[in-house]
Design a protein around this motif. Structure first.
Motif, PDB file in Angstrom:
ATOM      1  N   ARG A 106      -6.690   3.244  -3.729  1.00  0.00           N
ATOM      2  CA  ARG A 106      -5.522   2.415  -3.461  1.00  0.00           C
ATOM      3  C   ARG A 106      -5.987   1.146  -2.764  1.00  0.00           C
ATOM      4  O   ARG A 106      -7.060   1.096  -2.174  1.00  0.00           O
ATOM      5  CB  ARG A 106      -4.495   3.152  -2.592  1.00  0.00           C
ATOM      6  N   ASP A 111      -0.824   0.873  -5.362  1.00  0.00           N
ATOM      7  CA  ASP A 111      -0.612   2.085  -4.588  1.00  0.00           C
ATOM      8  C   ASP A 111      -1.569   3.187  -5.033  1.00  0.00           C
ATOM      9  O   ASP A 111      -1.928   4.062  -4.236  1.00  0.00           O
ATOM     10  CB  ASP A 111       0.826   2.582  -4.733  1.00  0.00           C
ATOM     11  N   ALA A 128       1.469  -1.975  -6.675  1.00  0.00           N
ATOM     12  CA  ALA A 128       2.329  -2.014  -5.501  1.00  0.00           C
ATOM     13  C   ALA A 128       3.426  -3.040  -5.705  1.00  0.00           C
ATOM     14  O   ALA A 128       3.220  -4.075  -6.351  1.00  0.00           O
ATOM     15  CB  ALA A 128       1.512  -2.355  -4.260  1.00  0.00           C
ATOM     16  N   SER A 135       0.596  -6.034   3.793  1.00  0.00           N
ATOM     17  CA  SER A 135       0.612  -4.581   3.915  1.00  0.00           C
ATOM     18  C   SER A 135      -0.485  -4.100   4.852  1.00  0.00           C
ATOM     19  O   SER A 135      -1.538  -4.718   4.971  1.00  0.00           O
ATOM     20  CB  SER A 135       0.416  -3.935   2.539  1.00  0.00           C
ATOM     21  N   THR A 151      -0.658   9.433  -1.592  1.00  0.00           N
ATOM     22  CA  THR A 151      -1.133   8.098  -1.273  1.00  0.00           C
ATOM     23  C   THR A 151      -0.125   7.421  -0.357  1.00  0.00           C
ATOM     24  O   THR A 151       0.830   8.052   0.110  1.00  0.00           O
ATOM     25  CB  THR A 151      -1.354   7.280  -2.562  1.00  0.00           C
ATOM     26  N   TYR A 152      -0.328   6.137  -0.082  1.00  0.00           N
ATOM     27  CA  TYR A 152       0.568   5.375   0.782  1.00  0.00           C
ATOM     28  C   TYR A 152       1.112   4.163   0.031  1.00  0.00           C
ATOM     29  O   TYR A 152       0.466   3.622  -0.869  1.00  0.00           O
ATOM     30  CB  TYR A 152      -0.160   4.899   2.047  1.00  0.00           C
ATOM     31  N   ALA A 153       2.310   3.732   0.425  1.00  0.00           N
ATOM     32  CA  ALA A 153       2.928   2.546  -0.152  1.00  0.00           C
ATOM     33  C   ALA A 153       3.812   1.902   0.915  1.00  0.00           C
ATOM     34  O   ALA A 153       4.186   2.542   1.900  1.00  0.00           O
ATOM     35  CB  ALA A 153       3.768   2.911  -1.380  1.00  0.00           C
ATOM     36  N   ASP A 154       4.145   0.634   0.713  1.00  0.00           N
ATOM     37  CA  ASP A 154       5.047  -0.055   1.632  1.00  0.00           C
ATOM     38  C   ASP A 154       6.447   0.548   1.532  1.00  0.00           C
ATOM     39  O   ASP A 154       6.957   0.769   0.431  1.00  0.00           O
ATOM     40  CB  ASP A 154       5.108  -1.547   1.320  1.00  0.00           C
ATOM     41  N   THR A 164       5.630   2.013   6.204  1.00  0.00           N
ATOM     42  CA  THR A 164       4.765   2.830   5.353  1.00  0.00           C
ATOM     43  C   THR A 164       5.492   4.070   4.869  1.00  0.00           C
ATOM     44  O   THR A 164       6.192   4.735   5.627  1.00  0.00           O
ATOM     45  CB  THR A 164       3.492   3.245   6.111  1.00  0.00           C
ATOM     46  N   LYS A 179       9.060  10.442  -1.715  1.00  0.00           N
ATOM     47  CA  LYS A 179       8.541   9.532  -0.706  1.00  0.00           C
ATOM     48  C   LYS A 179       9.007  10.000   0.664  1.00  0.00           C
ATOM     49  O   LYS A 179      10.090  10.563   0.800  1.00  0.00           O
ATOM     50  CB  LYS A 179       9.027   8.097  -0.941  1.00  0.00           C
TER      51      LYS A 179
END
Length: 454
Positions: A106, A111, A128, A135, A151-154, A164, A179
């Protein structure tokens, strides 16, 4: 207070200082935090890899007891299986998926992306939303299990304070399963950890964690605490918290807390005096580090205490050490590497430095800023051949013998020319009989060929 916790404090103070007013530059808090991380020469992982105060010299050519090391053949042979430039820019974390045959990464503009570990071909990518450079970077990816990539995303893409989300992606269908919003922008190795029966993550509110069903995202249980900063760890599939007092008014102590995987019921395993930072786990033992010389931060050089907490018996053992050993914990060793171009191995049992070695790899200075340098990767450990491998941003690699620190292998991956980014380390992972590395958006797989005997 560890690196991730310090980032939270810096970010929260800056947000309070510039509360979404027209005169406050958008994203200034996150930008300053990123720059602070680079100035501190810390891998965004939250694991402090500095070797402050490590004495080299004799230790670089002999064992720490003064005896000469046995001669070791240095191989320069390898097979570069593939080398793939990733799309986009600023890739910051990767993970291999057991049994999936893929490696996942990522970055700022993605993402997640999946790359075939056999061929290096990009299989799919998830871009993303609203990627504008504001970010928070990720020190790690939580991992892969049962066909799900975490994983991570905004949380709010494009917003000055994007926040996050922990995101669960179905690998086969390439779709988002669920999420979960985190209370802050920490995306380090303890922000979300997999345990038997779920995934333990920061809750949407501070000073609490939530256990989530890995497939549905359903909340299984929640645990809250007060007056402490806590990291998450997993031993034998069971989640633990390692907590250090955050209030000067409360007793300055640290605790290791076991959380029942099914119910979240807590049990304090052990309590020790003073603030500590989480180092890692050694089998069934939690490793904590404490300051013993009046230092202000854990990254400051000086006397320290290595604390071992046995999670089965609750017994505590403490050892005074010259410097706090931090890094990758493997096979009873703590393996460190830092911006001074050296690596060292410490006993996870006593904190004693067993060997230290100049990596023999060049770490370049950032243009216009001679005070900042590149960083080597954390160690990627091969327990079969007993070698610790390191990678630097120029594409050069070295393999050191786990038991002696002697150099056993050197290699190089040709990379395109790129600007020096001081304070940011490449990533290196053990995979089957070789290594997968990531440097600034270039992913590769290489198999070192070690000399036999000698």
């Amino acid at each position: 207070m560890n690196a991730d916790q310090l980032d939270r404090v810096v970010r929260d103070v800056l947000h309070a200082w510039t509360p979404d007013s027209p005169g406050a530059p958008a994203g200034i808090a996150d930008r300053i935090v990123r720059r602070r991380r680079r100035r501190n020469l810390l891998r965004v992982t939250g694991a402090a890899l500095g070797l402050a105060g490590v004495t080299v010299g004799v230790a670089l050519v002999t064992g720490d007891n003064g005896t000469a090391r046995p001669a070791t053949r240095v191989s320069e042979k390898s097979r570069l299986l593939w080398h793939t430039p990733l799309p986009g820019a600023q890739w910051d974390a990767c993970a291999t998926g057991a049994g999936t045959g893929s490696v996942y990464c990522r970055g700022m503009q993605h993402d997640a992306i999946a790359v075939d570990a056999g061929t290096g071909k990009v299989e799919w990518q998830r871009k993303a939303k609203g990627a504008d450079g504001q970010s928070a970077p990720a020190g790690s990816m939580p991992g892969v299990r049962d066909g799900v990539l975490y994983t991570y995303a905004d949380h709010a893409p494009g917003a000055p304070r994007a926040g996050t989300d922990l995101v669960a992606l179905d690998i086969a269908g390439r779709r988002v399963l669920w999420k979960h919003e985190l209370a802050d922008d920490s995306r380090g190795r303890t922000s979300a950890v997999l345990f038997d029966g779920g995934i333990l993550a920061n809750a949407p509110t501070f000073k609490s964690v939530v256990a989530l069903d890995g497939t549905t995202g359903r909340t299984l249980w929640t645990y809250k605490w007060k007056n402490a900063d806590c990291d998450r760890a997993v031993i034998d599939g069971v989640p633990y918290l390692t907590c250090s007092s955050s209030s000067a008014k409360s007793p300055r102590r640290s605790t290791v807390v076991r959380l029942d995987p099914a119910t979240g019921t807590s049990r304090t395993v052990a309590t020790v005096k003073g603030p500590t930072t989480y180092i890692g786990t050694d089998g069934n033992t939690v490793l904590l580090g404490g300051m013993a010389g009046g230092q202000k931060f854990f990254s400051d050089p000086g006397p320290a205490t290595l604390t071992r907490v046995d999670t089965r018996s609750g017994s505590v053992a403490q050892h005074r050490v010259d410097d706090l050993p931090t890094g990758v914990v493997a096979d009873g060793l703590i393996l460190s590497a830092g911006g001074n171009g050296t690596a060292a191995a410490y006993s996870a049992d006593s904190g004693e430095r067993l060997w230290s070695r100049d990596l023999g790899l060049t770490l370049r200075n950032e243009a216009g800023d001679p005070t900042t340098r590149e960083l080597p990767s954390a160690a990627a450990v091969d327990l079969v051949d007993r070698v610790a491998y390191y990678l630097v941003p120029s594409g050069h690699l070295v393999g050191l013998d786990l038991d002696s620190g002697a150099t056993r292998w050197r290699g190089r991956v040709p990379l395109r020319n790129s600007p020096v980014l001081a304070g940011i380390a490449p990533e290196l992972m053990s995979y089957e009989h070789g290594l997968i590395g990531q440097i600034g958006g270039e992913l590769f797989r290489i198999e070192p060929q070690l000399s036999q005997g000698g």
